[in-house]
Design an enzyme around this catalytic site. Structure first.
Site, PDB file in Angstrom:
ATOM      1  N   GLN A   1      -5.214  -3.810  10.772  1.00 56.62           N
ATOM      2  CA  GLN A   1      -4.329  -3.035  11.643  1.00 56.62           C
ATOM      3  C   GLN A   1      -4.829  -1.674  12.380  1.00 56.62           C
ATOM      4  O   GLN A   1      -4.044  -0.823  12.716  1.00 56.62           O
ATOM      5  CB  GLN A   1      -3.253  -2.793  10.658  1.00 56.62           C
ATOM      6  CG  GLN A   1      -2.507  -3.874  10.058  1.00 56.62           C
ATOM      7  CD  GLN A   1      -1.438  -3.638   9.134  1.00 56.62           C
ATOM      8  OE1 GLN A   1      -0.382  -3.003   9.564  1.00 56.62           O
ATOM      9  NE2 GLN A   1      -1.394  -3.664   7.800  1.00 56.62           N
TER      10      GLN A   1
ATOM     11  N   ASP B   1      -1.872   7.943   3.778  1.00 58.11           N
ATOM     12  CA  ASP B   1      -1.578   6.163   4.336  1.00 58.11           C
ATOM     13  C   ASP B   1      -2.244   6.265   5.785  1.00 58.11           C
ATOM     14  O   ASP B   1      -2.392   6.854   6.281  1.00 58.11           O
ATOM     15  CB  ASP B   1       0.118   6.344   4.330  1.00 58.11           C
ATOM     16  CG  ASP B   1       0.583   4.972   4.511  1.00 58.11           C
ATOM     17  OD1 ASP B   1      -0.018   4.033   4.347  1.00 58.11           O
ATOM     18  OD2 ASP B   1       1.844   4.557   4.379  1.00 58.11           O
ATOM     19  N   GLU B   2      -2.293   4.919   5.906  1.00 59.92           N
ATOM     20  CA  GLU B   2      -2.875   4.294   7.307  1.00 59.92           C
ATOM     21  C   GLU B   2      -4.047   4.717   7.633  1.00 59.92           C
ATOM     22  O   GLU B   2      -4.408   5.234   8.723  1.00 59.92           O
ATOM     23  CB  GLU B   2      -1.782   4.586   8.344  1.00 59.92           C
ATOM     24  CG  GLU B   2      -0.361   4.082   8.299  1.00 59.92           C
ATOM     25  CD  GLU B   2      -0.155   2.624   8.441  1.00 59.92           C
ATOM     26  OE1 GLU B   2      -0.992   1.953   8.816  1.00 59.92           O
ATOM     27  OE2 GLU B   2       0.888   2.096   8.450  1.00 59.92           O
TER      28      GLU B   2
ATOM     29  N   ARG C   1       5.457  -7.304  10.901  1.00 58.28           N
ATOM     30  CA  ARG C   1       6.571  -6.246  10.809  1.00 58.28           C
ATOM     31  C   ARG C   1       7.662  -7.232  10.367  1.00 58.28           C
ATOM     32  O   ARG C   1       8.645  -6.702   9.762  1.00 58.28           O
ATOM     33  CB  ARG C   1       6.887  -5.637  12.121  1.00 58.28           C
ATOM     34  CG  ARG C   1       5.779  -4.706  12.658  1.00 58.28           C
ATOM     35  CD  ARG C   1       5.366  -3.634  11.699  1.00 58.28           C
ATOM     36  NE  ARG C   1       4.070  -4.200  11.147  1.00 58.28           N
ATOM     37  CZ  ARG C   1       3.628  -3.747  10.002  1.00 58.28           C
ATOM     38  NH1 ARG C   1       4.239  -3.118   9.014  1.00 58.28           N
ATOM     39  NH2 ARG C   1       2.629  -4.219   9.432  1.00 58.28           N
TER      40      ARG C   1
ATOM     41  N   LYS D   1       0.781  -1.113  -0.280  1.00 56.76           N
ATOM     42  CA  LYS D   1       0.091   0.010  -0.103  1.00 56.76           C
ATOM     43  C   LYS D   1       0.853   1.287   0.029  1.00 56.76           C
ATOM     44  O   LYS D   1       0.493   2.119  -0.759  1.00 56.76           O
ATOM     45  CB  LYS D   1      -0.852   0.148   1.344  1.00 56.76           C
ATOM     46  CG  LYS D   1      -1.841  -1.284   1.246  1.00 56.76           C
ATOM     47  CD  LYS D   1      -2.868  -0.977   2.448  1.00 56.76           C
ATOM     48  CE  LYS D   1      -1.819  -1.257   4.019  1.00 56.76           C
ATOM     49  NZ  LYS D   1      -1.462  -2.421   3.939  1.00 56.76           N
ATOM     50  N   THR D   2       1.734   1.188   0.909  1.00 58.08           N
ATOM     51  CA  THR D   2       2.597   2.412   1.150  1.00 58.08           C
ATOM     52  C   THR D   2       3.572   2.517  -0.339  1.00 58.08           C
ATOM     53  O   THR D   2       3.834   3.769  -0.722  1.00 58.08           O
ATOM     54  CB  THR D   2       3.622   2.392   2.253  1.00 58.08           C
ATOM     55  OG1 THR D   2       2.587   2.053   3.263  1.00 58.08           O
ATOM     56  CG2 THR D   2       4.557   3.536   2.617  1.00 58.08           C
TER      57      THR D   2
HETATM   58  P1  ATP Z   1       1.610  -2.229   6.112  1.00 56.22           P
HETATM   59  O1  ATP Z   1       0.213  -2.539   6.037  1.00 56.22           O
HETATM   60  O2  ATP Z   1       2.425  -2.958   7.018  1.00 56.22           O
HETATM   61  O3  ATP Z   1       1.755  -0.821   6.055  1.00 56.22           O
HETATM   62  P2  ATP Z   1       2.121  -2.061   3.215  1.00 56.22           P
HETATM   63  O4  ATP Z   1       0.806  -2.552   2.573  1.00 56.22           O
HETATM   64  O5  ATP Z   1       2.420  -0.507   3.029  1.00 56.22           O
HETATM   65  O6  ATP Z   1       2.271  -2.507   4.855  1.00 56.22           O
HETATM   66  P3  ATP Z   1       4.653  -2.060   1.887  1.00 56.22           P
HETATM   67  O7  ATP Z   1       5.409  -1.539   3.025  1.00 56.22           O
HETATM   68  O8  ATP Z   1       4.338  -0.651   0.785  1.00 56.22           O
HETATM   69  O9  ATP Z   1       3.419  -2.750   2.238  1.00 56.22           O
HETATM   70  O10 ATP Z   1       5.376  -3.047   1.144  1.00 56.22           O
HETATM   71  C1  ATP Z   1       5.979  -4.025   1.831  1.00 56.22           C
HETATM   72  C2  ATP Z   1       7.134  -4.471   1.392  1.00 56.22           C
HETATM   73  O11 ATP Z   1       7.160  -5.412   0.261  1.00 56.22           O
HETATM   74  C3  ATP Z   1       8.103  -3.244   0.947  1.00 56.22           C
HETATM   75  O12 ATP Z   1       9.427  -3.735   1.380  1.00 56.22           O
HETATM   76  C4  ATP Z   1       8.055  -3.295  -0.522  1.00 56.22           C
HETATM   77  O13 ATP Z   1       9.012  -2.828  -0.905  1.00 56.22           O
HETATM   78  C5  ATP Z   1       7.492  -4.579  -1.021  1.00 56.22           C
HETATM   79  N1  ATP Z   1       6.759  -4.614  -2.127  1.00 56.22           N
HETATM   80  C6  ATP Z   1       5.480  -4.329  -2.281  1.00 56.22           C
HETATM   81  N2  ATP Z   1       5.097  -4.747  -3.647  1.00 56.22           N
HETATM   82  C7  ATP Z   1       5.977  -5.143  -4.421  1.00 56.22           C
HETATM   83  C8  ATP Z   1       6.161  -5.442  -5.746  1.00 56.22           C
HETATM   84  N3  ATP Z   1       5.240  -5.297  -6.381  1.00 56.22           N
HETATM   85  N4  ATP Z   1       7.258  -5.994  -6.021  1.00 56.22           N
HETATM   86  C9  ATP Z   1       8.497  -6.194  -4.897  1.00 56.22           C
HETATM   87  N5  ATP Z   1       8.436  -5.708  -3.611  1.00 56.22           N
HETATM   88  C10 ATP Z   1       7.182  -5.252  -3.406  1.00 56.22           C
HETATM   89 MG    MG Z   2       2.296   0.838   4.834  1.00 55.32          MG
END
Ligand code: ATP
Ligand code: MG
Length: 749
Positions: free
Chosen positions: A256, A225-226, A610, A34-35
């Site tokens: 979360q 975000d969040e 995490r 997402k981030t």
């Molecule tokens: P959270 O809910 O914990 O905030 P999130 O959904 O925001 O998580 P991110 O932090 O954006 O997730 O991504 C998690 C990890 O996966 C990061 O290291 C990110 O770089 C990697 N990632 C996400 N999408 C891809 C992708 N398509 N290819 C490779 N790596 C990815």
């Molecule tokens: Mg995130």
């Protein structure tokens, strides 16, 4: 340079990045990118030629904003620096800095941190002669904060019968009155607390359509975000800002949502769908962060919650190692086993200590971990707890700096008026405060005019203090933040006082002050920094949340220690979740209702997710609580994880319950607790008994007057400033004085 986004994103992520027109929402599982989508979306907008000033991205911590900006910069270069990116608090504090006068605050308003708010609250409770056990500052502030986050003003609070009934039932009927007093005092002091920043932004946008319009035109693209952890006040701000362009994109994960206790409202997600019927929703299901074992374990925990939007999260990463469970005989042993495990894994896997994080439910749990890490010489950084800026000496110097920037800052005056000691007693301080209250002046006005109504013996040190501050204002006007702060640290006598104390604590306080100055130096030396003034620096540190302090706390590689709440959005290769015991996690306070228990379980879900490669859960079978050794039961959450993903590795070993090898650390720490200031014998204020002052409301220049202390004189000038009249009087004996008429006690002849 056109970027091939799609090769770096999966199809759903790519679609969400490309869809920049109109509202969009991604509610998806942890680690699903997402981030990452937000980051690439911003990069994409910039590549499309959107002006960075037109993009607003709201993150949950300053650290997250910093990371996002760095990532965008990697893709698009320096344009990223002009983005509006930060926490709700930092972004809207910045906006209020240029608009505050429209809602009656000075633009140089002070931001009260939690401690300032508590101190002020304590004073109000005392002044109202209420029971401070019943009206504990933290309890009252919590209630007021909840009201502010729902945008309930003190007037609404006082007139709402349901709230009244609620408070009466809780035996705290006076909270409304306290709320009112608190707001009035903050207003008078030109100060806002963290909740006020958002509350007042709402007031600003509600009452000033032109201002709202300006920011609506500016922020053509809004991203959050969040989103699951926004409260009503934040929700409304984003809704208003996006009302015109409707280009708003929010991302979050209902599983979360861990800030309900601070007013976060999951219905903001549901409202979002209602607010924007044309909404585009994207689904992300693949977790890229963690091994399969970790993702499966997380799924097996969260499915115990009834209240959640169903989503299936999967990982295509390796299975990875099983989740280790450490069972220890005591909290000290738990610390030891965790520290050993970190040491071994680092050595065997050729890892850096940065790869490790220890997460706990409450700050107090860090003690055992810290001691064990120290024993093995493992560097660590603590996020939260007693952070740098919470230390007494730092708060003292910062109070001087704040006062230099905003003389209305009552808390700052109280903190340093007699520190270092300059012979201003408690009675004198009370008198100054009372005089300010009665005459409706700010404390600063009274302090800087103390010679007009106090005997010279009493007023001299007070006026001397005001003169010092005035000289600091001059220096701060000419010099940058570092030069000004250095001057103030020396001139105030603080450096000398701390230097004179040769105890270990004194030394570390002295070093802390030096460290603060180092930090300010770093701040002004940053070539990208445009505003190097003291005011700008103070705004910067007021917004440093505890989560961000770890950057400043220690350099070099180190294990990160923090509460689960501050770990949100972050990822670490190896994660330890310690204290997996009933009444600790889930917390004792959170097991009485299903809703609370579910929030606690979401917290556990956040903690598990995490971890990238390895997760370790630990618990102790006994632990000290309030000085007694208690036996503990392992957490129900451990039993919720499907046992096929677990590896119970350690059992209780010898050494359980042994005394702390770091006893001396405690002894030193307890010495650090600041002792109450020594009472200085107060000098009694001598009021003239046979002196009847005249009504001076019609006083004119040229008139002859008599002052109880200064004798006869002639009024040379009268000046009215914001309802306060100052008279310049040439006295026969003492020369010219500028007096505040409302308490000058003059007899007109
Ligand atoms: P959270 O809910 O914990 O905030 P999130 O959904 O925001 O998580 P991110 O932090 O954006 O997730 O991504 C998690 C990890 O996966 C990061 O290291 C990110 O770089 C990697 N990632 C996400 N999408 C891809 C992708 N398509 N290819 C490779 N790596 C990815
Ligand atoms: Mg995130």
């Amino acid at each position: 340079m056109a970027l091939d986004y799609l090769s770096l994103l999966n199809p759903s992520q790519g679609a969400a990045v490309m869809q920049t027109d109109g509202p969009c929402m991604i509610i998806a599982g942890a680690g699903s990118g997402k981030t990452r989508v937000l980051t690439y979306r911003i990069a994409h907008l910039l590549e499309q030629g959107v002006d960075p000033f037109n993009i607003l991205a709201l993150t949950f911590t300053n650290k997250a904003a910093k990371e996002m900006r760095a990532r965008v910069e990697k893709v698009v270069g320096p344009a990223a620096r002009s983005l509006w990116m930060g926490t709700f608090h930092s972004v809207f504090a910045k906006i209020l800095r240029s608009e505050a006068d429209k809602i009656g605050f000075p633009r140089s308003f002070t931001i009260y941190d939690t401690q300032d708010s508590k101190t002020l609250m304590g004073q109000i409770v005392k002044e109202l002669e209420l029971d401070d056990k019943l009206y504990k500052p933290s309890v009252v502030l919590g209630r007021i904060s909840a009201a502010k986050n729902k945008l309930i003003s003190h007037n609404q609070y006082l007139s709402d019968p349901a709230i009244k009934a609620d408070d009466e039932a809780a035996l705290r009927p006076k909270i409304g009155v306290i709320y009112q007093q608190y707001q009035q005092r903050c207003f008078k002091a030109g100060a806002m607390d963290f909740d006020d920043l958002l509350f007042n932004t709402n007031v600003l946008f509600r009452d000033h359509a032109d201002v709202l319009n300006k920011y609506q035109n500016m922020f053509r693209f809004v991203m959050v975000d969040e989103y699951q952890d926004t409260n009503y006040s934040q929700y409304l701000i984003t809704r208003k800002l996006a009302a015109k362009e409707r280009n708003i994109c929010v991302v979050g994960d209902d599983a979360q949502s861990i800030y309900a206790f601070r007013g976060a409202d999951i219905s903001n997600i549901l409202n979002f769908e209602k607010d924007y019927p044309e909404l585009q929703v994207f689904k992300l299901e693949q977790n890229y962060r963690s091994t399969k074992n970790i993702v499966w374990a997380a799924n097996s925990v969260i499915k115990n919650n009834q209240a959640q939007l169903r989503k299936d999260v999967f990982s295509e990463n390796e299975d990875g190692t099983l989740i280790e469970v450490i069972k220890a005989a005591s909290d000290n042993e738990e610390g030891k086993l965790v520290a050993n495990s970190i040491f071994e894994d680092k050595m065997n896997g050729h890892l850096s200590y940065d790869n490790f994080a220890i997460l706990y439910r409450t700050n107090a749990q860090s003690r055992a971990m810290e001691e064990s890490l120290r024993k093995l010489n493992i560097k660590y950084k603590i996020v939260g707890g007693l952070s740098f800026y919470q230390r007494k000496e730092i708060k003292d110097l910062v109070a001087y700096l704040r006062l230099t920037v905003n003389q209305n800052d009552e808390q700052a005056i109280r903190r340093v008026i007699n520190y270092p000691k300059r012979g201003i007693g408690d009675t004198t301080i009370s008198k100054l405060i009372m005089t300010a209250e009665e005459a409706n002046h700010t404390l600063w006005e009274v302090v800087s005019n103390a010679d007009q109504f106090m005997a010279a013996r009493v007023s001299n040190p007070v006026v001397g203090f005001a003169e010092k501050i005035k000289s600091y204002i001059v220096v701060a006007g000419k010099e940058d933040a570092f030069e000004a702060a250095k001057f103030i640290a020396k001139n105030s006598g603080m450096l000398e006082e701390l230097y004179a104390d040769k105890s270990i604590e004194g030394l570390s306080r002295y070093e802390n002050i030096q460290e603060l100055l180092n930090g300010i130096k770093e701040y002004v030396d940053d070539p990208e920094r445009e505003d190097k003034s003291l005011g700008a620096f103070l705004q910067d540190i007021a917004l440093v949340t505890d989560s961000d302090l770890k950057d400043a706390a220690q350099e070099g590689e180190a294990v990160t220690l923090m509460t689960i709440h501050s770990a949100k959005g972050l990822e670490f290769r190896n994660v330890y979740i310690v204290g997996m015991e009933e009444n600790l996690f889930p917390s004792q306070m959170m097991i009485t209702s299903r809703a609370d228990l579910e929030e606690e379980r979401r917290l556990f879900y956040v903690a598990i997710t995490r971890a990238e490669k390895k997760l370790t859960l630990s618990y102790a079978t006994s632990r000290y609580q309030w000085g007694n050794l208690r036996s503990c039961e392992k957490s129900r959450f451990l039993d919720e994880i499907d046992p096929q993903y677990l590896n119970v590795k350690f059992s209780a070993g010898p050494g359980a319950g042994e005394g702390s090898p770091f006893q001396h650390v405690f002894e030193r720490r307890s010495n650090l607790i600041p002792t109450a200031p020594r009472k200085v014998q107060a000098t009694k204020y001598v009021a003239p008994t046979d002196f009847a002052p005249s009504d001076t409301s019609k006083l004119q220049t040229g008139q002859r007057v008599e002052h109880a202390k200064f004798g006869f004189g002639v009024v040379n000038a009268l000046e009215n400033q914001q309802g306060t009249t100052k008279a310049t009087i040439l006295f026969e004996e003492v020369g010219e004085k500028v007096l505040l008429l409302s308490f000058a006690k003059l007899r007109v002849h």
